[in-house]
Design a protein around this motif. Structure first.
Motif, PDB file in Angstrom:
ATOM      1  N   ALA A   1      -0.408   4.619   1.681  1.00  0.00           N
ATOM      2  CA  ALA A   1      -1.789   4.337   2.098  1.00  0.00           C
ATOM      3  C   ALA A   1      -1.846   3.225   3.151  1.00  0.00           C
ATOM      4  O   ALA A   1      -2.912   2.654   3.390  1.00  0.00           O
ATOM      5  CB  ALA A   1      -2.630   3.948   0.880  1.00  0.00           C
ATOM      6  N   TRP A   2      -0.720   2.935   3.811  1.00  0.00           N
ATOM      7  CA  TRP A   2      -0.663   1.838   4.786  1.00  0.00           C
ATOM      8  C   TRP A   2      -1.709   1.923   5.908  1.00  0.00           C
ATOM      9  O   TRP A   2      -2.115   0.877   6.429  1.00  0.00           O
ATOM     10  CB  TRP A   2       0.750   1.753   5.390  1.00  0.00           C
ATOM     11  CG  TRP A   2       1.138   2.920   6.243  1.00  0.00           C
ATOM     12  CD1 TRP A   2       1.785   4.042   5.856  1.00  0.00           C
ATOM     13  CD2 TRP A   2       0.878   3.091   7.644  1.00  0.00           C
ATOM     14  NE1 TRP A   2       1.961   4.912   6.899  1.00  0.00           N
ATOM     15  CE2 TRP A   2       1.410   4.349   8.023  1.00  0.00           C
ATOM     16  CE3 TRP A   2       0.258   2.312   8.613  1.00  0.00           C
ATOM     17  CZ2 TRP A   2       1.331   4.838   9.316  1.00  0.00           C
ATOM     18  CZ3 TRP A   2       0.173   2.796   9.918  1.00  0.00           C
ATOM     19  CH2 TRP A   2       0.709   4.043  10.258  1.00  0.00           C
TER      20      TRP A   2
ATOM     21  N   LEU B   1      -4.706   2.120   5.724  1.00  0.00           N
ATOM     22  CA  LEU B   1      -5.880   1.342   5.324  1.00  0.00           C
ATOM     23  C   LEU B   1      -5.893  -0.049   5.943  1.00  0.00           C
ATOM     24  O   LEU B   1      -6.956  -0.645   6.129  1.00  0.00           O
ATOM     25  CB  LEU B   1      -5.937   1.206   3.792  1.00  0.00           C
ATOM     26  CG  LEU B   1      -6.379   2.433   2.995  1.00  0.00           C
ATOM     27  CD1 LEU B   1      -6.221   2.180   1.504  1.00  0.00           C
ATOM     28  CD2 LEU B   1      -7.820   2.783   3.341  1.00  0.00           C
TER      29      LEU B   1
ATOM     30  N   GLU C   1      -8.140  -0.450   8.855  1.00  0.00           N
ATOM     31  CA  GLU C   1      -9.553  -0.593   8.508  1.00  0.00           C
ATOM     32  C   GLU C   1      -9.850  -2.018   8.069  1.00  0.00           C
ATOM     33  O   GLU C   1     -10.892  -2.584   8.408  1.00  0.00           O
ATOM     34  CB  GLU C   1      -9.916   0.381   7.389  1.00  0.00           C
ATOM     35  CG  GLU C   1      -9.757   1.849   7.760  1.00  0.00           C
ATOM     36  CD  GLU C   1     -10.618   2.235   8.953  1.00  0.00           C
ATOM     37  OE1 GLU C   1     -11.778   1.771   9.022  1.00  0.00           O
ATOM     38  OE2 GLU C   1     -10.138   2.979   9.826  1.00  0.00           O
ATOM     39  N   TRP C   2      -8.946  -2.614   7.307  1.00  0.00           N
ATOM     40  CA  TRP C   2      -9.143  -3.995   6.862  1.00  0.00           C
ATOM     41  C   TRP C   2      -9.179  -4.957   8.046  1.00  0.00           C
ATOM     42  O   TRP C   2      -9.989  -5.878   8.079  1.00  0.00           O
ATOM     43  CB  TRP C   2      -8.024  -4.403   5.902  1.00  0.00           C
ATOM     44  CG  TRP C   2      -8.020  -3.653   4.606  1.00  0.00           C
ATOM     45  CD1 TRP C   2      -8.977  -2.783   4.147  1.00  0.00           C
ATOM     46  CD2 TRP C   2      -7.007  -3.682   3.594  1.00  0.00           C
ATOM     47  NE1 TRP C   2      -8.630  -2.268   2.928  1.00  0.00           N
ATOM     48  CE2 TRP C   2      -7.422  -2.806   2.557  1.00  0.00           C
ATOM     49  CE3 TRP C   2      -5.802  -4.347   3.458  1.00  0.00           C
ATOM     50  CZ2 TRP C   2      -6.666  -2.605   1.417  1.00  0.00           C
ATOM     51  CZ3 TRP C   2      -5.038  -4.147   2.324  1.00  0.00           C
ATOM     52  CH2 TRP C   2      -5.466  -3.285   1.307  1.00  0.00           C
TER      53      TRP C   2
ATOM     54  N   LEU D   1       0.811  -1.220   0.000  1.00  0.00           N
ATOM     55  CA  LEU D   1       0.000   0.000   0.000  1.00  0.00           C
ATOM     56  C   LEU D   1       0.844   1.270   0.000  1.00  0.00           C
ATOM     57  O   LEU D   1       0.369   2.339  -0.404  1.00  0.00           O
ATOM     58  CB  LEU D   1      -0.936   0.003   1.206  1.00  0.00           C
ATOM     59  CG  LEU D   1      -2.106  -0.976   1.150  1.00  0.00           C
ATOM     60  CD1 LEU D   1      -2.801  -1.041   2.495  1.00  0.00           C
ATOM     61  CD2 LEU D   1      -3.091  -0.588   0.059  1.00  0.00           C
TER      62      LEU D   1
END
Length: 201
Positions: A164-165, A167, A170-171, A161
Motif C-alpha cells: 500500500a506504499w 498511500l 496522498e499523505w 505500508l
C-alpha cells in the motif's frame, strides 16, 4: 512514474541515488513516489531500510550540490536569465527560485535545514545558498541533516505500508496543504501585528 520505479527496482541502491539526485534537479520528479517504493522493496528483502535511507540521502546531497554550484558560479542575474529562458523545460520557474531566495534571506543557513522538508523549496533552496556563497561544508552538513529526516520518514512509511506504499503520496499531498495553510496563517498574523503597530518601540 513506472520508469522511475523500474530504475530503482532494477538497479537497486545505485538507481535510487541517481533518481533522487534527478529529483533535486527536476522538481517535477516526486521523491514521495520513489523513496516509499524503495521502502516497500525492503519489506520484500530486496533492499534494506538503512541502505535506502543512505542511498536516497546521498542522491539528495549530490543533486543539491549541483544546484549549489550553479548558484555560486553563475550568480543571481545570470541564473535568473537562464531560468526565464530554459526553466520551463525543467519544471522550474523564476517565481519558485525567488521564493527559495526569500526563504534563505530570512532564515539564513537554517533555511537549508528546514527547507529540505518543504515542497518545491526543498530542491531550490540550494540555489540561493550558492549565490550567497554559504560555506560548502556547512551547506553539506545542513543538507544531510534535513534530507535525512525527509528520506527516513518516506522510506519508513513505504516499508510499513508494504504493497500500500502509494498511500504515502496522498499523505504528502495532505501535508503540503496543511503546511500551506500554516504558512498563510502565520503570514496573516504577522501582517496583522504590523498593521496594529506591534511590536511597539
Amino acid at each position: 512514474m513506472d520508469w522511475l520505479t523500474q530504475v530503482v527496482e532494477r538497479w537497486g541502491y545505485l538507481g535510487l541515488v541517481a533518481v533522487v539526485a534527478l529529483e533535486n534537479l527536476f522538481p517535477p520528479i516526486p521523491s514521495e513516489v520513489v523513496i516509499p517504493f524503495a521502502g516497500f522493496l525492503t519489506s520484500l528483502g530486496v533492499l534494506t531500510l538503512p541502505g535506502v535511507i543512505a542511498a536516497s540521502t546521498a542522491g539528495s546531497v549530490l543533486g543539491a550540490l549541483v544546484l549549489y554550484g550553479l548558484g555560486r558560479v553563475l550568480g543571481r542575474r545570470r541564473l535568473e536569465a537562464l531560468t526565464r529562458r530554459y526553466g520551463h523545460y525543467l519544471g522550474v520557474h523564476v517565481e519558485q527560485v525567488e521564493k527559495a531566495e526569500a526563504w534563505f534571506s530570512r532564515h539564513g543557513p537554517w533555511a537549508v535545514l528546514a527547507g529540505r522538508v518543504v515542497p518545491i523549496v526543498r530542491s531550490l533552496i540550494s540555489i540561493p545558498a550558492g549565490i550567497a556563497e554559504m560555506p560548502a561544508a556547512v551547506f553539506v552538513v545542513y543538507t544531510v541533516l534535513g534530507t535525512l529526516v525527509w528520506n527516513t520518514a518516506l522510506a519508513a512509511a513505504g516499508a510499513a505500508l508494504g504493497a500500500a506504499w502509494p498511500l504515502v503520496q496522498e499523505w504528502v499531498r495532505v501535508y503540503q496543504h496543511v503546511l500551506l495553510v500554516v504558512i498563510l496563517a502565520a503570514a496573516a498574523v504577522g501582517i496583522g501585528l504590523r498593521l496594529a503597530g506591534w511590536p511597539r518601540r
